[in-house]
Design a protein around this motif. Structure first.
Motif, PDB file in Angstrom:
ATOM      1  N   PRO A   1      21.373  33.723  72.078  1.00 13.05           N
ATOM      2  CA  PRO A   1      22.549  32.844  72.226  1.00 13.05           C
ATOM      3  C   PRO A   1      22.205  31.467  72.786  1.00 13.05           C
ATOM      4  O   PRO A   1      23.007  30.537  72.681  1.00 13.05           O
ATOM      5  CB  PRO A   1      23.456  33.627  73.179  1.00 13.05           C
ATOM      6  N   ALA A   2      21.016  31.327  73.380  1.00 11.05           N
ATOM      7  CA  ALA A   2      20.636  30.030  73.933  1.00 11.05           C
ATOM      8  C   ALA A   2      20.138  29.052  72.877  1.00 11.05           C
ATOM      9  O   ALA A   2      19.973  27.870  73.145  1.00 11.05           O
ATOM     10  CB  ALA A   2      19.547  30.219  75.001  1.00 11.05           C
ATOM     11  N   ASP A   3      19.897  29.546  71.647  1.00 13.35           N
ATOM     12  CA  ASP A   3      19.411  28.662  70.581  1.00 13.35           C
ATOM     13  C   ASP A   3      20.520  27.738  70.089  1.00 13.35           C
ATOM     14  O   ASP A   3      21.700  28.099  70.071  1.00 13.35           O
ATOM     15  CB  ASP A   3      18.884  29.492  69.407  1.00 13.35           C
ATOM     16  N   ASP A   4      20.094  26.548  69.660  1.00 12.47           N
ATOM     17  CA  ASP A   4      21.051  25.605  69.085  1.00 12.47           C
ATOM     18  C   ASP A   4      21.371  25.947  67.631  1.00 12.47           C
ATOM     19  O   ASP A   4      22.420  25.576  67.114  1.00 12.47           O
ATOM     20  CB  ASP A   4      20.495  24.182  69.163  1.00 12.47           C
ATOM     21  N   THR A   5      20.440  26.583  66.980  1.00  8.20           N
ATOM     22  CA  THR A   5      20.616  26.927  65.570  1.00  8.20           C
ATOM     23  C   THR A   5      20.101  28.339  65.310  1.00  8.20           C
ATOM     24  O   THR A   5      19.090  28.746  65.890  1.00  8.20           O
ATOM     25  CB  THR A   5      19.867  25.929  64.664  1.00  8.20           C
ATOM     26  N   PRO A   6      20.764  29.096  64.427  1.00  7.62           N
ATOM     27  CA  PRO A   6      20.289  30.448  64.098  1.00  7.62           C
ATOM     28  C   PRO A   6      19.392  30.474  62.857  1.00  7.62           C
ATOM     29  O   PRO A   6      19.040  31.554  62.389  1.00  7.62           O
ATOM     30  CB  PRO A   6      21.599  31.198  63.812  1.00  7.62           C
ATOM     31  N   CYS A   7      19.019  29.333  62.342  1.00 10.07           N
ATOM     32  CA  CYS A   7      18.386  29.272  61.024  1.00 10.07           C
ATOM     33  C   CYS A   7      16.998  29.912  60.995  1.00 10.07           C
ATOM     34  O   CYS A   7      16.490  30.213  59.916  1.00 10.07           O
ATOM     35  CB  CYS A   7      18.303  27.829  60.542  1.00 10.07           C
ATOM     36  N   HIS A   8      16.376  30.090  62.164  1.00  8.31           N
ATOM     37  CA  HIS A   8      15.056  30.728  62.189  1.00  8.31           C
ATOM     38  C   HIS A   8      15.142  32.194  62.622  1.00  8.31           C
ATOM     39  O   HIS A   8      14.118  32.844  62.793  1.00  8.31           O
ATOM     40  CB  HIS A   8      14.125  29.958  63.146  1.00  8.31           C
ATOM     41  N   TRP A   9      16.336  32.720  62.786  1.00 11.08           N
ATOM     42  CA  TRP A   9      16.500  34.114  63.203  1.00 11.08           C
ATOM     43  C   TRP A   9      16.158  35.064  62.053  1.00 11.08           C
ATOM     44  O   TRP A   9      16.282  34.724  60.868  1.00 11.08           O
ATOM     45  CB  TRP A   9      17.945  34.367  63.651  1.00 11.08           C
ATOM     46  N   THR A  10      15.783  36.285  62.432  1.00  7.60           N
ATOM     47  CA  THR A  10      15.465  37.314  61.435  1.00  7.60           C
ATOM     48  C   THR A  10      16.665  37.575  60.530  1.00  7.60           C
ATOM     49  O   THR A  10      17.779  37.812  60.995  1.00  7.60           O
ATOM     50  CB  THR A  10      15.059  38.622  62.123  1.00  7.60           C
ATOM     51  N   GLY A  11      16.434  37.526  59.224  1.00  6.83           N
ATOM     52  CA  GLY A  11      17.467  37.848  58.246  1.00  6.83           C
ATOM     53  C   GLY A  11      18.410  36.721  57.924  1.00  6.83           C
ATOM     54  O   GLY A  11      19.287  36.885  57.072  1.00  6.83           O
ATOM     55  N   ILE A  12      18.265  35.578  58.566  1.00  8.10           N
ATOM     56  CA  ILE A  12      19.191  34.459  58.384  1.00  8.10           C
ATOM     57  C   ILE A  12      18.539  33.394  57.519  1.00  8.10           C
ATOM     58  O   ILE A  12      17.382  33.024  57.719  1.00  8.10           O
ATOM     59  CB  ILE A  12      19.589  33.854  59.745  1.00  8.10           C
ATOM     60  N   THR A  13      19.307  32.916  56.538  1.00  6.02           N
ATOM     61  CA  THR A  13      18.869  31.794  55.722  1.00  6.02           C
ATOM     62  C   THR A  13      19.943  30.715  55.791  1.00  6.02           C
ATOM     63  O   THR A  13      21.136  31.011  55.674  1.00  6.02           O
ATOM     64  CB  THR A  13      18.657  32.201  54.255  1.00  6.02           C
ATOM     65  N   CYS A  14      19.501  29.471  55.995  1.00  3.54           N
ATOM     66  CA  CYS A  14      20.437  28.351  56.052  1.00  3.54           C
ATOM     67  C   CYS A  14      20.233  27.442  54.849  1.00  3.54           C
ATOM     68  O   CYS A  14      19.175  27.432  54.216  1.00  3.54           O
ATOM     69  CB  CYS A  14      20.236  27.557  57.339  1.00  3.54           C
ATOM     70  N   GLY A  15      21.246  26.680  54.544  1.00  4.12           N
ATOM     71  CA  GLY A  15      21.159  25.745  53.433  1.00  4.12           C
ATOM     72  C   GLY A  15      22.398  24.910  53.389  1.00  4.12           C
ATOM     73  O   GLY A  15      23.193  24.879  54.329  1.00  4.12           O
ATOM     74  N   GLY A  16      22.566  24.225  52.280  1.00  5.33           N
ATOM     75  CA  GLY A  16      23.747  23.378  52.125  1.00  5.33           C
ATOM     76  C   GLY A  16      23.343  21.965  51.778  1.00  5.33           C
ATOM     77  O   GLY A  16      22.251  21.507  52.110  1.00  5.33           O
TER      78      GLY A  16
ATOM     79  N   THR B   1      23.756  25.026  57.369  1.00  4.97           N
ATOM     80  CA  THR B   1      24.540  26.122  57.916  1.00  4.97           C
ATOM     81  C   THR B   1      24.094  27.446  57.309  1.00  4.97           C
ATOM     82  O   THR B   1      23.377  27.487  56.305  1.00  4.97           O
ATOM     83  CB  THR B   1      26.045  25.907  57.639  1.00  4.97           C
ATOM     84  N   VAL B   2      24.549  28.537  57.902  1.00  4.67           N
ATOM     85  CA  VAL B   2      24.149  29.873  57.457  1.00  4.67           C
ATOM     86  C   VAL B   2      24.762  30.168  56.096  1.00  4.67           C
ATOM     87  O   VAL B   2      25.982  30.140  55.925  1.00  4.67           O
ATOM     88  CB  VAL B   2      24.586  30.941  58.479  1.00  4.67           C
ATOM     89  N   THR B   3      23.893  30.464  55.127  1.00  2.00           N
ATOM     90  CA  THR B   3      24.360  30.796  53.778  1.00  2.00           C
ATOM     91  C   THR B   3      24.051  32.236  53.396  1.00  2.00           C
ATOM     92  O   THR B   3      24.666  32.766  52.464  1.00  2.00           O
ATOM     93  CB  THR B   3      23.716  29.866  52.742  1.00  2.00           C
ATOM     94  N   SER B   4      23.100  32.879  54.093  1.00  2.00           N
ATOM     95  CA  SER B   4      22.692  34.229  53.684  1.00  2.00           C
ATOM     96  C   SER B   4      22.316  35.070  54.899  1.00  2.00           C
ATOM     97  O   SER B   4      21.637  34.578  55.817  1.00  2.00           O
ATOM     98  CB  SER B   4      21.499  34.154  52.721  1.00  2.00           C
ATOM     99  N   ILE B   5      22.746  36.334  54.893  1.00  2.00           N
ATOM    100  CA  ILE B   5      22.322  37.330  55.882  1.00  2.00           C
ATOM    101  C   ILE B   5      21.743  38.504  55.089  1.00  2.00           C
ATOM    102  O   ILE B   5      22.456  39.147  54.314  1.00  2.00           O
ATOM    103  CB  ILE B   5      23.490  37.800  56.753  1.00  2.00           C
ATOM    104  N   ASP B   6      20.478  38.777  55.296  1.00  2.00           N
ATOM    105  CA  ASP B   6      19.775  39.818  54.530  1.00  2.00           C
ATOM    106  C   ASP B   6      19.017  40.722  55.509  1.00  2.00           C
ATOM    107  O   ASP B   6      17.968  40.360  56.024  1.00  2.00           O
ATOM    108  CB  ASP B   6      18.809  39.167  53.537  1.00  2.00           C
ATOM    109  N   LEU B   7      19.564  41.915  55.782  1.00  2.00           N
ATOM    110  CA  LEU B   7      18.977  42.838  56.763  1.00  2.00           C
ATOM    111  C   LEU B   7      18.892  44.250  56.162  1.00  2.00           C
ATOM    112  O   LEU B   7      19.567  45.177  56.602  1.00  2.00           O
ATOM    113  CB  LEU B   7      19.828  42.853  58.033  1.00  2.00           C
ATOM    114  N   PRO B   8      18.061  44.463  55.154  1.00  2.00           N
ATOM    115  CA  PRO B   8      17.950  45.801  54.553  1.00  2.00           C
ATOM    116  C   PRO B   8      17.116  46.744  55.417  1.00  2.00           C
ATOM    117  O   PRO B   8      16.189  46.320  56.116  1.00  2.00           O
ATOM    118  CB  PRO B   8      17.241  45.510  53.223  1.00  2.00           C
ATOM    119  N   SER B   9      17.472  48.030  55.407  1.00  2.00           N
ATOM    120  CA  SER B   9      16.663  49.093  56.037  1.00  2.00           C
ATOM    121  C   SER B   9      16.298  48.750  57.474  1.00  2.00           C
ATOM    122  O   SER B   9      15.174  48.957  57.917  1.00  2.00           O
ATOM    123  CB  SER B   9      15.397  49.347  55.224  1.00  2.00           C
ATOM    124  N   ALA B  10      17.257  48.249  58.230  1.00  2.00           N
ATOM    125  CA  ALA B  10      16.999  47.849  59.608  1.00  2.00           C
ATOM    126  C   ALA B  10      17.505  48.867  60.621  1.00  2.00           C
ATOM    127  O   ALA B  10      17.433  48.625  61.828  1.00  2.00           O
ATOM    128  CB  ALA B  10      17.648  46.485  59.878  1.00  2.00           C
TER     129      ALA B  10
END
Length: 993
Positions: free
Chosen positions: A52-67, A73-82
């Motif tokens: 929660p201390a991050d300014d952006t979630p774009c480098h988080w696991t399963g998160i893809t940003c774009g636009g 901004t966050v465009t994709s959440i991909d967390l298979p078999s987690a």
């Protein structure tokens, strides 16, 4: 102020405002994602970098940003078999630019919320293989741009919402393997944008195939297996000009094969097997299917001949097995340049194999078993160098095996048994590098068995029984380190047993009966620790039977009849748990051990005139004449006993204290407990005597220890391994020491020092399921008890596969490894070969040796040694079949087949009632059929199509309590409910093995 400066100031202000807006937006996205994380259970710490201390979630696991426009901004959440668990995190839908949400193969539970429609910008939604239940929310159609929707492998029920007809852009819909039980959703035919529709394996109300499906003008893949269809295929299918994959298997379609299907000019794959089609295959119209490449009409009742016009198509795969076809195999098949898979087994075809078959095509699989074919094998079968499976069992082929097969390095299975082949086997065939199964039985082969040094390293099964092979067993046999089965009965083999034979530490079955072998049985026989069946009957062996045969821990079939063995029956045999013993027609003498004074061994000692005791009466008079002669010995015993009494007592006391001191001194440092114990290691050690032995495992003995506190425990004492590899003791401690579940046997503690290696378990009063089911006790095993047992066992395996980190594959699931307590509660036991599966792999892991038991091994694992949880599921399916049929996995009444094959063939040809245990005559047949269907699902030959264990648990629970199953499975064609096969829609083109 200059105009240019004013313009620059405005642009700078707008840039700052945009950056502030984007920052605020990103900060709000962080808040939403953290809220979603808090609603989920994350046992694998996959989301540990969601900070929660991050300014952006774009480098988080399963998160893809774009636009665009500089936004990010966050465009994709991909967390298979987690392994994520909990309810669907609705906070994801507050992400304004989210277009892809993919959470397959997790543990999401409860219903899909109606508020999911708040994900307004979604184009891709995948929640497959979770625990979602309840109704599908009708609000999904409010997501305007949704292109892909996948809810397969859940427990969704009810109707497909009528609002689904409002989708205007949806291209892919997959709802397979759920519990949908309403009418087939004809409303979907309004969604003309659909390209891929998969609704297979649901419980739709039986009805005709909707003719409105012809409205799906863009459809390419249509997978409607097991959807309750009856009647004929409608003529409107001719409108599906883009259809490339049509699967309507496991329905109740009737009538002749519809000619209208021939008009599907772009059809790529047609699979209509296991329906109720009858009559002849159409002879004309096939040429219209210009793009047809794969066709499977197996498991029907087609008659007549194979259409020549069909065989002129550029086919890559043709499956017409298990019909009533007759006549010749058309020569035109050999001209197909793409043909790699040809399966025509179980018909009445006659004549030769097309002479040029394989010459212009990359043939990989050829199965023509159980026909009336004759002639020689074409030399061109492996001309492309890709032939993997050659299966010609049960025909009348003759001549020699072509030398070209000896050069076919790609071969993995060669099965040509029950034909009339003759001559010598080409030398190279014995040493092909990838062959794991070589079956030459019941032919007229002659010559020597010429195993090549360094060749045949993958051979796991050699079957050459019923031929005219001569000479001795080659010394090179010891180099076949993976050999599990050697069947060489009824030949003319001579000489003795080579020393190298006893290096085969994985050998399970050795049958050399009906030869001319001679000499003694070497004491090194005890090295074959995995040997389960030893048959040396009707040879010329001599000498005494080695006492060390009693050291074979899992031997349960021993036949040494028809030889010239002499001397006493060795006492070591009494320690074996033999289902079959035959020592008849030898020259044995002395007393028959009392352990064999049972009806089951009544015919085991015939033809040995000098044997006494047991069922032999001729030596009673001799015993009486000797009794007077031995009176002096009794007197001497009384006198001598008095003389040694004092010495004996002194020696015993001294020895007792010495042993006690030694045991205490060693065990204190090596004892490890996993629970709070009410006993000591010393008490356990002193209870390990032969009077308390209750069984033998694969590598040691099992004792029952009745403790001073009134409890009982089971103690497994393991032999010390000779190599440096991690052995069974370490495997069990590593596995059972870390897991806790009501349906997993409890490991109380362990002890390891020198040759004393003990595992102390909770004691299971009823023994193993196998012992109970396949003995006279099985008659009292009512169906309700069987259902309880199988559900308990399923929950235990589900825990291993889905709740352990990392997941655990048992690798030896069988009825003898399911133990029963006083109330018939079941526990999974014996984890000596269990394997932790690396999460990073996410696939199968290759083992160096075969682990498992005959009759339970999954087809892909028995010889390829690839391990994943699907292998356990296959073995568990065999256990279900045992409970339903009351039969063992391997039984002589099956012939060459096993329980799995027998059940599948009997159900397909005669119906389910013909496989049910007669002891269940008065039980609920509908519920038995439902459990049988679950078992058939588990033994699917294609691993991907076996259900996950958690799905098996859900199905078993529902079969036990849900009365609606009776209605869902009442139609006779739902025999194979939930049985599935690979669809190209799911995994692309798969070449079946």
């Amino acid at each position: 102020m200059p105009p240019s400066f004013f313009l620059f100031f405005c642009l700078l202000l707008l840039s700052l405002l945009a950056n502030m807006s984007m920052t605020l937006s990103l900060n709000q996205e962080v808040v939403n994602l953290i809220e979603a994380k808090s609603a989920l259970t994350d046992p694998n710490k996959i989301l540990s970098d969601w900070n929660p201390a991050d300014d952006t979630p774009c480098h988080w696991t399963g998160i893809t940003c774009g636009g665009g426009g500089g936004s990010n901004t966050v465009t994709s959440i991909d967390l298979p078999s987690a392994s994520l668990a909990g309810s669907f995190p609705i906070a994801f839908c507050r992400l304004p630019s989210l277009s892809t949400l993919s959470l397959p193969n997790n543990s999401l539970r409860s219903t899909i919320p109606a508020t999911i429609s708040a994900c307004r910008n979604l184009t891709f939604l995948d929640l497959s293989a979770n625990y979602l239940d309840g109704l599908i929310p009708p609000t999904l159609s409010d997501i305007p741009n949704l292109l892909f929707l996948d809810f397969q492998e859940n427990s969704l029920s009810g109707e497909v919402p009528a609002t689904f007809g409002k989708f205007r852009r949806l291209e892919t819909l997959n709802l397979t393997n759920n519990l949908l039980n309403g009418s087939f959703p004809v409303i979907l035919t309004n969604v003309t944008s659909l390209k891929q529709v998969a609704l297979a394996y649901n419980n739709f109300i039986p009805g005709p195939v909707p003719p409105h499906l012809g409205n799906l003008s863009n459809i390419e893949h249509l997978w409607l297996s097991s959807c309750g269809f009856i009647g004929a295929i409608p003529d409107t299918f001719s409108q599906l000009k883009k259809l490339s994959n049509l699967e309507l298997s496991y329905n109740s379609l009737a009538g002749g094969f519809p000619s209208i299907v021939f008009q599907l000019g772009n059809l790529y794959q047609l699979e209509l097997y296991n329906n109720s089609f009858s009559g002849e295959l159409p002879k004309k119209g096939w040429s219209n299917l210009r793009a047809l490449r794969r066709i499977d009409l197996s498991l029907n009742s087609f008659t007549g001949t194979i259409p020549v016009e069909l065989c002129k198509l550029p086919l890559s795969s043709l499956g017409l097995s298990d019909n009533n076809l007759k006549g010749l195999i058309p020569e035109s098949l050999a001209k197909s340049p793409n043909l790699y898979d040809l399966r025509l087994f179980d018909n009445s075809l006659i004549g030769p194999i097309p002479s040029d078959l394989g010459k212009v095509s990359p043939l990989m699989t050829l199965d023509l078993s159980f026909n009336k074919l004759f002639g020689e094998i074409p030399r061109s079968l492996c001309e492309a160098g890709e032939l993997i499976d050659l299966v010609l069992i049960g025909n009348s082929f003759s001549g020699e095996l072509p030398a070209s097969l000896a050069e076919c390095k790609s071969l993995q299975r060669v099965r040509v048994s029950k034909n009339k082949f003759s001559g010598e086997v080409p030398v190279g065939i014995w040493g092909l590098p990838h062959v794991y199964l070589l079956d030459l039985a019941e032919n007229l082969f002659s010559g020597s068995v010429l195993l090549l040094s360094g060749g045949g390293v993958n051979l796991s099964s050699i079957t050459i029984s019923g031929n005219g092979f001569s000479g001795g067993l080659p010394a090179e046999i010891g180099s076949l380190s993976n050999l599990v089965e050697l069947l060489a009965s009824d030949n003319n083999l001579t000489g003795g047993l080579p020393d190298s034979l006893f290096k085969l530490k994985h050998l399970v079955t050795l049958d050399l009966s009906g030869n001319v072998l001679s000499g003694r049985i070497p004491v090194e026989i005890e090295y074959l620790k995995q040997l389960n069946e030893l048959d040396l009957a009707n040879n010329k062996f001599t000498g005494e039977i080695p006492n060390r045969i009693g050291n074979l821990p899992v031997l349960n079939y021993l036949d040494l009849s028809g030889n010239s063995f002499y001397g006493n029956i060795p006492s070591g045999l009494a320690s074996l748990m033999l289902n079959k013993l035959n020592l008849s027609d030898n020259r044995l003498s002395g007393e028959i051990p009392s352990v064999f004074h049972k009806d089951v061994y009544r015919d085991s000692f015939l033809g040995n005139p000098d044997l006494c005791g047991g069922f032999s009466l001729h030596c009673v008079e001799n015993n009486q004449s000797k009794s007077r002669h031995n009176l002096w010995l009794l007197r001497f015993i009384f006198v001598f006993s008095g003389a040694v009494l004092v010495i004996g007592v002194v020696w015993f006391v001294f020895k007792y204290h010495s042993i006690k001191k030694t045991n205490q001194g060693v065990s204190i440092s090596k004892w490890r407990s996993f629970h709070k114990l009410g006993f000591s290691e010393t008490e356990i050690i002193h209870l390990l005597n032969e009077h308390n032995v209750i069984g033998s495992g694969a590598s040691g003995k099992v004792y029952r220890a009745d403790l001073s506190n009134g409890e009982s425990v089971a103690v497994k004492k393991l032999w010390k391994t000779s190599d440096g590899q991690k052995d069974e003791f370490e495997s069990e401690v590593e596995t059972l020491g870390k897991i806790r579940h009501k349906n997993i046997v409890r490991l109380w503690c362990c002890f390891n020092s020198g040759n004393s290696r003990l595992l102390v378990y909770e004691y299971m009063a009823k023994g193993s399921l196998g012992d109970v089911l396949h003995s006279t006790k099985g008659r009292s095993l009512e169906w309700s008890m069987r259902v309880k047992i199988v559900l308990d066992a399923a929950e235990g395996l589900s825990y291993l596969h889905h709740d352990c980190l990392p997941p655990i594959v048992h690798r030896d699931v069988k009825s003898n490894n399911i133990l029963l307590d006083e109330d018939y509660g079941a526990r999974i036991a014996d984890f000596g070969v269990a394997k932790f599966i690396k999460l990073a792999n996410q696939g199968s892991e290759s083992m160096s040796v075969i682990a498992g038991s005959r009759g339970y091994l999954a087809p892909e694992y028995a010889y390829t040694l690839h391990v994943n949880e699907k292998s356990d599921i296959y073995s568990f399916g065999v256990v279900i079949l045992e409970l339903v049929t009351g039969r063992k996995p391997v039984d002589p009444t099956f012939g060459e087949r096993d329980l799995v094959t027998w059940v599948q063939m009997t159900v397909n040809k005669k119906g389910r009632d013909h496989v049910v245990d007669p002891e269940l005559e008065y039980e609920s047949k509908e519920q038995i059929y439902r459990v049988l269907d679950i078992g058939l699902l588990c033994i699917n030959s294609i691993p991907m199509n076996r259900p996950a264990m958690r799905t098996v648990v859900n199905l078993l629970q529902e079969s036990a309590v849900d009365a609606l199953w009776t209605k869902r499975l009442s139609d006779v064609e739902f025999l194979n409910e939930k049985l599935s096969k690979v669809s190209e829609f799911q995994i692309g083109a798969v070449r079946l093995g």
